[in-house]
Motif scaffolding. Structure first.
Motif, mmCIF file in Angstrom:
data_model
loop_
_atom_site.group_PDB
_atom_site.id
_atom_site.type_symbol
_atom_site.label_atom_id
_atom_site.label_comp_id
_atom_site.label_asym_id
_atom_site.label_seq_id
_atom_site.Cartn_x
_atom_site.Cartn_y
_atom_site.Cartn_z
ATOM 1 N N ARG A 52 57.115 8.958 25.775
ATOM 2 C CA ARG A 52 56.339 8.638 26.967
ATOM 3 C C ARG A 52 57.236 8.167 28.106
ATOM 4 N NH1 ARG A 52 55.493 4.450 23.393
ATOM 5 N NH2 ARG A 52 53.832 5.663 22.468
ATOM 6 N N HIS A 53 58.419 7.626 27.762
ATOM 7 C CA HIS A 53 59.295 7.111 28.810
ATOM 8 C C HIS A 53 60.010 8.230 29.568
ATOM 9 C CE1 HIS A 53 58.494 3.111 27.420
ATOM 10 N NE2 HIS A 53 58.911 3.406 26.203
ATOM 11 N N VAL A 54 59.960 9.448 29.035
ATOM 12 C CA VAL A 54 60.568 10.581 29.741
ATOM 13 C C VAL A 54 59.606 11.123 30.794
ATOM 14 C CG1 VAL A 54 61.760 12.789 29.416
ATOM 15 C CG2 VAL A 54 61.727 11.131 27.565
ATOM 16 N N GLU A 55 58.304 10.814 30.650
ATOM 17 C CA GLU A 55 57.284 11.433 31.501
ATOM 18 C C GLU A 55 57.499 11.143 32.979
ATOM 19 O OE1 GLU A 55 53.101 11.933 29.866
ATOM 20 O OE2 GLU A 55 53.772 10.136 28.832
ATOM 21 N N ARG A 56 58.028 9.968 33.316
ATOM 22 C CA ARG A 56 58.213 9.621 34.724
ATOM 23 C C ARG A 56 59.532 10.150 35.283
ATOM 24 N NH1 ARG A 56 54.615 5.698 36.672
ATOM 25 N NH2 ARG A 56 53.821 4.204 35.146
ATOM 26 N N CYS A 57 60.479 10.504 34.421
ATOM 27 C CA CYS A 57 61.814 10.879 34.885
ATOM 28 C C CYS A 57 61.748 12.105 35.795
ATOM 29 C CB CYS A 57 62.728 11.160 33.697
ATOM 30 S SG CYS A 57 63.064 9.708 32.690
ATOM 31 N N ARG A 58 62.474 12.029 36.888
ATOM 32 C CA ARG A 58 62.505 13.161 37.826
ATOM 33 C C ARG A 58 63.419 14.274 37.329
ATOM 34 N NH1 ARG A 58 64.113 11.520 43.512
ATOM 35 N NH2 ARG A 58 65.498 9.955 42.611
ATOM 36 N N LEU A 59 64.412 13.899 36.529
ATOM 37 C CA LEU A 59 65.418 14.857 36.069
ATOM 38 C C LEU A 59 65.774 14.531 34.625
ATOM 39 C CD1 LEU A 59 67.579 17.084 36.714
ATOM 40 C CD2 LEU A 59 69.075 15.215 37.437
ATOM 41 N N ILE A 60 65.961 15.556 33.819
ATOM 42 C CA ILE A 60 66.366 15.374 32.426
ATOM 43 C C ILE A 60 67.809 15.845 32.262
ATOM 44 C CG2 ILE A 60 65.997 16.157 30.046
ATOM 45 C CD1 ILE A 60 63.030 16.354 30.681
ATOM 46 N N VAL A 61 68.634 14.973 31.713
ATOM 47 C CA VAL A 61 69.988 15.365 31.329
ATOM 48 C C VAL A 61 69.973 15.586 29.819
ATOM 49 C CG1 VAL A 61 72.403 14.673 31.155
ATOM 50 C CG2 VAL A 61 71.110 14.191 33.239
ATOM 51 N N HIS A 62 70.131 16.824 29.428
ATOM 52 C CA HIS A 62 70.053 17.204 28.018
ATOM 53 C C HIS A 62 71.459 17.152 27.427
ATOM 54 C CE1 HIS A 62 67.691 19.840 24.993
ATOM 55 N NE2 HIS A 62 68.651 19.170 24.385
ATOM 56 N N VAL A 63 71.694 16.155 26.592
ATOM 57 C CA VAL A 63 73.018 15.976 25.987
ATOM 58 C C VAL A 63 73.059 16.730 24.654
ATOM 59 C CG1 VAL A 63 74.750 14.320 25.209
ATOM 60 C CG2 VAL A 63 73.189 13.712 27.078
ATOM 61 N N VAL A 64 74.058 17.618 24.517
ATOM 62 C CA VAL A 64 74.184 18.452 23.320
ATOM 63 C C VAL A 64 75.597 18.298 22.759
ATOM 64 C CG1 VAL A 64 74.020 20.795 22.380
ATOM 65 C CG2 VAL A 64 72.529 20.111 24.266
ATOM 66 N N ASP A 65 75.698 18.193 21.451
ATOM 67 C CA ASP A 65 77.003 18.150 20.778
ATOM 68 C C ASP A 65 77.542 19.579 20.690
ATOM 69 O OD1 ASP A 65 79.206 17.895 19.171
ATOM 70 O OD2 ASP A 65 78.134 17.065 17.445
ATOM 71 N N VAL A 66 78.449 19.919 21.622
ATOM 72 C CA VAL A 66 78.947 21.291 21.680
ATOM 73 C C VAL A 66 79.938 21.595 20.554
ATOM 74 C CG1 VAL A 66 80.916 20.793 23.188
ATOM 75 C CG2 VAL A 66 79.821 23.045 23.294
ATOM 76 N N SER A 67 80.456 20.538 19.929
ATOM 77 C CA SER A 67 81.463 20.751 18.870
ATOM 78 C C SER A 67 80.829 21.213 17.565
ATOM 79 C CB SER A 67 82.252 19.460 18.632
ATOM 80 O OG SER A 67 81.438 18.480 17.998
ATOM 81 N N GLY A 68 79.520 20.969 17.397
ATOM 82 C CA GLY A 68 78.853 21.332 16.144
ATOM 83 C C GLY A 68 79.433 20.606 14.951
ATOM 84 N N ILE A 69 79.943 19.391 15.186
ATOM 85 C CA ILE A 69 80.645 18.658 14.129
ATOM 86 C C ILE A 69 79.723 18.286 12.974
ATOM 87 C CG2 ILE A 69 80.273 16.353 15.103
ATOM 88 C CD1 ILE A 69 83.195 15.716 14.347
ATOM 89 N N GLU A 70 78.412 18.241 13.238
ATOM 90 C CA GLU A 70 77.455 17.895 12.174
ATOM 91 C C GLU A 70 76.844 19.139 11.535
ATOM 92 O OE1 GLU A 70 74.606 14.987 13.289
ATOM 93 O OE2 GLU A 70 76.124 13.457 13.725
ATOM 94 N N GLY A 71 77.419 20.299 11.840
ATOM 95 C CA GLY A 71 76.970 21.526 11.190
ATOM 96 C C GLY A 71 75.775 22.186 11.843
ATOM 97 N N ARG A 72 75.408 21.734 13.072
ATOM 98 C CA ARG A 72 74.282 22.350 13.772
ATOM 99 C C ARG A 72 74.814 23.243 14.884
ATOM 100 N NH1 ARG A 72 72.625 17.007 14.123
ATOM 101 N NH2 ARG A 72 72.929 17.161 16.383
ATOM 102 N N ASP A 73 74.014 24.231 15.255
ATOM 103 C CA ASP A 73 74.370 25.123 16.351
ATOM 104 C C ASP A 73 73.872 24.514 17.654
ATOM 105 O OD1 ASP A 73 75.200 27.761 17.484
ATOM 106 O OD2 ASP A 73 73.062 27.823 17.989
ATOM 107 N N PRO A 74 74.718 24.317 18.677
ATOM 108 C CA PRO A 74 74.282 23.675 19.923
ATOM 109 C C PRO A 74 73.160 24.424 20.629
ATOM 110 C CG PRO A 74 76.516 24.581 20.124
ATOM 111 C CD PRO A 74 76.159 24.622 18.689
ATOM 112 N N SER A 75 73.187 25.766 20.582
ATOM 113 C CA SER A 75 72.126 26.540 21.225
ATOM 114 C C SER A 75 70.782 26.277 20.544
ATOM 115 C CB SER A 75 72.441 28.031 21.177
ATOM 116 O OG SER A 75 73.663 28.295 21.842
ATOM 117 N N GLU A 76 70.803 26.195 19.231
ATOM 118 C CA GLU A 76 69.566 25.916 18.483
ATOM 119 C C GLU A 76 69.096 24.497 18.764
ATOM 120 O OE1 GLU A 76 68.052 25.700 13.852
ATOM 121 O OE2 GLU A 76 69.788 26.958 14.361
#
Length: 426
Positions: free
Chosen positions: A231-255
């Motif tokens: 609910r605290h994101v609802e008022r935000c004017r802009l979203i900064v989407h932080v993604v782990d590009v290194s995939g160090i935890e075994g996840r794909d950043p695009s996914e």
């Protein structure tokens, strides 16, 4: 403890009763009625207080009742009106009717909001004197104050919201671009509550950034911790989407990017349309191929892309500069408009079609259920003919007499009106 939701009951003060009084003075043979009006009940007023940051106080006190207006008195004295009951809440609190979900107020400005209006005072018997009724022995009771059960929901006032999976570096980022000092550790859900930080873009420009606890797949349906704070994101004017590009935890950043956006859209469809900037974090641990592939994926969608390392502050200055530029083009932080009362709810509040209920029991007595009539009965003198005439007109005007006749009441039958029994007479 960070508490951002609460449910409370609020009750405005009832109006004071009008007085039944007659002028008494030496050498005045027939003083006449001089009963004064009752005072107005206190309103329930909500006020923003920036010293509050959570709703924790409402966990311990759940009922707020304003004072009742004073009753009228003799010599045409009007009762004293009750003072308003001030309830202080943190800035950004949205107040809803718990029964219908209707937005009643958004406490985002310093303007106080009256949410429950106190009842007006009743009229004294001086108002009921006529040429043919010179000694009225009845007065009007005070009107009841409004009463609601409401939910309080704190939606932080932030320009920018940081979202992403747990442990992708959101807390580290807000700690290096602002004075906020969140707990930082190398495990999931280190951040348990939203963290606000003021970011200075230059000497004369700044904005507020919120670090939202990490989201995971299913957050929109209540999975994980982050769903509690979406609910605290609802008022935000802009979203900064932080993604782990290194995939160090075994996840794909695009996914990761698609999963989190899907959860935002599931929680609130408007969030999917909110402007975004992607911050590809942990770039110092990623290969050039990983960064290039993710950059192409994001830029093909037309979304600004920044390669950063929050731990080493690499690229953070350029990111903040871009965030500031985008904010200059966006409208102010969203405020939720109060919604009008639907006609059905208004009818219920006024008692339309639900003023009374009459049942004929086995003992032959007609029982009338009409709680709203009790204050009127308090001011009626059953031993006074004119007072009973007034009460009879009330029963006729509200339809109780017509309903009794429709049910087949006969002269001499017993009617029980909220505990007061009388024989029906045409």
């Amino acid at each position: 403890m960070f508490v951002d939701q609460a449910k409370i009951k609020i009750k405005a003060g009832d109006g004071g009763d009008g007085a039944v009084s007659f002028h008494r003075e030496k050498y005045v043979a027939a003083g006449g009625p001089d009963g004064g009006d009752g005072g107005k009940g206190g309103d329930v007023v909500f006020q923003v207080d920036d010293n509050f940051s959570t709703l924790i106080d409402f966990r311990y006190k759940r009922k707020y009742v304003a004072e009742r207006g004073q009753n009228g008195a003799g010599r045409n004295c009007t009762g004293k009106s009750a003072p308003p009951l001030i309830i202080k809440v943190p800035r950004g609190t949205v107040i809803r009717d718990a029964k219908t979900g209707r937005i009643m107020a958004d406490m985002s400005t310093d303007e106080p909001k009256v949410l429950a209006v106190g009842g007006n005072g009743g009229r004294g018997n001086v108002h009921f004197a006529t040429s043919t009724r010179q000694i009225p022995k009845f007065a009007k009771p005070g009107y009841p104050g409004e009463e609601f059960e409401v939910t309080l929901e704190l939606k932080l006032l932030a320009d920018v919201g940081l979202v992403g999976y747990p442990n992708v570096g959101k807390s580290t980022l807000i700690s290096v671009v602002s004075a906020a000092k969140p707990k930082i550790a190398n495990y999931h859900f280190t951040t348990l509550t939203p963290v606000l930080g003021v970011v200075k873009a230059d000497e004369e420009k700044s904005f507020v950034m919120a670090d939202i606890p990490g989201l995971i797949e299913g957050a929109g349906d209540g999975v994980g911790l982050g769903h509690e704070f979406l609910r605290h994101v609802e008022r935000c004017r802009l979203i900064v989407h932080v993604v782990d590009v290194s995939g160090i935890e075994g996840r794909d950043p695009s996914e990761d990017f698609e999963v989190i956006n899907a959860e935002l859209a599931k929680f609130n469809a408007e969030l999917a349309e909110r402007p975004q900037i992607v911050a590809a974090n942990k770039a110092d641990m990623a290969t050039d191929e990983q960064i290039a592939a993710f950059r192409k994926y994001i830029e093909d969608k037309g979304i600004p892309f920044f390669c950063i390392s929050a731990a080493t502050t690499m690229g953070t200055a350029a990111l903040i500069k871009k965030v500031s530029e985008v904010l200059d083009t966006l409208p102010p932080i969203r405020e939720f408009e109060a919604e009008p009362i639907p006609q059905a709810e208004l009818d219920e509040m006024l008692g339309v079609d639900k003023q009374f209920e009459i049942t004929l029991e086995d003992d032959g007595v007609y029982y009338v259920d009409a709680p709203w009539i009790q204050p009127i009965m308090r001011t009626v003198d059953p031993d006074d003919y004119s007072s009973l005439q007034y009460f009879q007109r009330v029963l006729i005007n509200c339809g109780i007499i017509a309903k009794l006749e429709e049910m087949g009441v006969q002269e001499g039958d017993t009617v029980n009106l909220e505990g007061f029994e009388f024989d029906f007479v045409y």
